[in-house]
Design an enzyme around this catalytic site. Structure first.
Site, short mmCIF file in Angstrom:
data_model
loop_
_atom_site.label_atom_id
_atom_site.label_comp_id
_atom_site.label_asym_id
_atom_site.label_seq_id
_atom_site.Cartn_x
_atom_site.Cartn_y
_atom_site.Cartn_z
N GLU A 134 0.67 -1.16 -0.32
CA GLU A 134 0.07 0.10 -0.22
C GLU A 134 0.64 1.47 0.24
O GLU A 134 1.67 1.13 1.09
CB GLU A 134 -1.51 -0.13 1.01
CG GLU A 134 -1.59 1.08 1.39
CD GLU A 134 -2.82 1.38 3.18
OE1 GLU A 134 -2.96 0.28 3.68
OE2 GLU A 134 -3.20 2.34 3.15
N GLU A 139 -2.77 11.50 2.69
CA GLU A 139 -3.28 11.25 4.06
C GLU A 139 -2.85 12.38 5.04
O GLU A 139 -2.25 12.74 5.48
CB GLU A 139 -3.42 9.75 4.21
CG GLU A 139 -3.96 9.28 5.02
CD GLU A 139 -3.90 7.87 5.90
OE1 GLU A 139 -2.87 7.07 5.09
OE2 GLU A 139 -4.46 7.56 5.80
#
Ligand SMILES: *[C@@H]1O[C@H](CO)[C@@H](O)[C@H](O)[C@H]1NC(C)=O
Ligand SMILES: *[C@@H]1O[C@H](CO)[C@@H](O)[C@H](O)[C@H]1NC(C)=O
Ligand SMILES: *[C@@H]1O[C@H](CO)[C@@H](O)[C@H](O)[C@H]1NC(C)=O
Length: 385
Positions: A134, A139
């Site tokens: 990932e 974020e």
């Protein structure tokens, strides 16, 4: 299945200057939302207080649409009354395509979702998550003022203690819950200041030599990026914000082809953690403060909880790409197609596809051979399955 005639035309029209990476996929304009799947379930992944609605609902409620500027909007419902004990609607979408090692992604936005309880992300993941790796490109939570990047992997991938990057490393072990995090140090990478500065662009290079993420606030976006249509060349971009060289993380071992994910959740395992929530949003420090102070009632505090995305583009360094079906999704794989005397084509692919998928690659290989024969070095083919 057919080769798009537009693509064929583009392939023959281009006389590539052997640029390092050539465009293979673009999500933008009125077609932005084609090629994505909507989650259609409540957040059962990060314990957020949201329902990620299906496409019909997202379209009808205008939680996912293309605005008059031609930008994609993905947002939290800020007009519905949510009673106590209920969740609020928003969106999580994933691309049907998977992009292999040898890809550069550009993401251009003018606004990112922010506000108390808001947890947005633009990230990528392998098909067999979490085993296939990932990459968290964008974020942040609540009223954080900067973006935080990270990799998440199985055990055995770390970021070296000394690395050439402008960001600030928080944690070097990519297999921990937090992942190997790097905080952006440049200005305006998240929140209100990102929007006020006119947004910005992220570039992510997924290479056997490592994974690298660059960020430019709007005024600093290099013209080679803002004007990139057919190709990009990362070698001119200077020091990345985050670097994960392969010296301590075997990229080919820990990362399979990646699909792109855009999502917004509320509270949950990061934004909703009592201490995390309180650090930028205050409140009484209880575990329910995030939910009670934001998610329920009329949602007027979510006016800034939206992405406004100009485009997402994917470039590949491979001389040939084909798309192949795998588990109902499309995987972009490097392909070596060669014609036999009978005109049949064989195809090698790095993806472990089903027999059906392999057959489709072979068929497409035939179509591709015709293009390859035209000695278009930077050609790519695109299959609509
Ligand atoms: C989450 O919900 C989806 C849709 O119902 C389901 O396919 C998936 O297995 C669930 N995932 C987890 C981790 O519970
Ligand atoms: C493309 O990049 C991949 C991954 O870094 C590398 O293995 C491959 O050799 C490159 N291909 C070309 C044609 O440069
Ligand atoms: C909802 O959010 C949009 C921006 O996404 C904003 O323009 C609108 O004013 C908000 N509506 C309410 C009722 O706060």
């Amino acid at each position: 299945m057919h080769l798009s005639s537009a693509v064929v035309a583009a392939v023959f029209a281009s006389t590539p200057a052997l640029a390092a990476y050539n465009l293979v996929k673009e999500y933008s304009g009125t077609d932005f939302f084609s090629g994505w799947d909507f989650y259609g379930n409540y957040d059962n992944l990060t314990s957020g207080d949201v329902i990620w609605v299906d496409q019909a609902n997202a379209t009808q409620s205008k939680l996912a649409y293309v605005n008059d500027a031609g930008h994609a909007i993905i947002k939290v419902d800020n007009t519905s009354f949510v009673p106590y004990n209920y969740k609020r609607d928003t969106v999580r979408i994933t691309t049907q395509e998977y992009f292999p090692i040898g890809t550069v992604l550009l993401f251009d936005a003018t606004h990112l979702p922010y506000g108390c309880s808001v947890w947005p992300s633009f990230w990528t993941k392998g098909q067999n998550w979490p085993i296939g790796g990932e990459i968290d490109i964008i974020e942040a939570v609540n009223l954080m003022t900067y973006n935080q990047m990270a990799l998440h992997t199985q055990n055995g991938c770390t970021q070296p203690s000394s690395v050439t990057q402008t960001g600030s490393t928080g944690n070097t072990n990519c297999s921990t819950d937090a992942g190997c995090t790097v905080a952006e140090k440049q200005s305006n990478s998240f929140g209100e200041s990102f929007a006020t500065a006119g947004g910005g662009v992220w570039a992510t290079q997924i290479d056997t030599s490592g994974i690298y993420i660059w960020f430019w606030s709007r005024e600093n976006v290099p013209s080679s990026v803002s004007s990139a249509t057919d190709s990009v060349d990362p070698s001119s971009w200077g020091t990345p914000s985050a670097s994960y060289p392969s010296s301590s993380c075997n990229i080919e071992q820990f990362f399979t082809p990646q699909q792109l994910v855009l999502d917004i959740t509320l509270c949950g395992n990061w934004a909703g953690v009592a201490s995390v929530y309180q650090s930028t949003c205050g409140g009484d420090g209880t575990a329910t403060a995030c939910y009670l102070n934001n998610v329920i009632n009329n949602g007027t505090n979510y006016a800034n909880a939206y992405f406004e995305i100009s485009y997402i583009k994917a470039f590949s360094n491979s001389s040939a790409l084909v798309a192949t079906a795998s588990g109902g999704s499309t995987v972009l794989v490097s392909a070596t197609a060669s014609a036999t005397s009978g005109g049949a084509a064989s195809s090698e692919s790095s993806s472990a596809g089903s027999n059906a998928a392999v057959a489709q690659v072979s068929l497409e290989g035939q179509a591709y051979v015709g293009l390859a024969a035209a000695s278009v070095l930077a050609a790519f083919s695109w299959v609509f399955l």
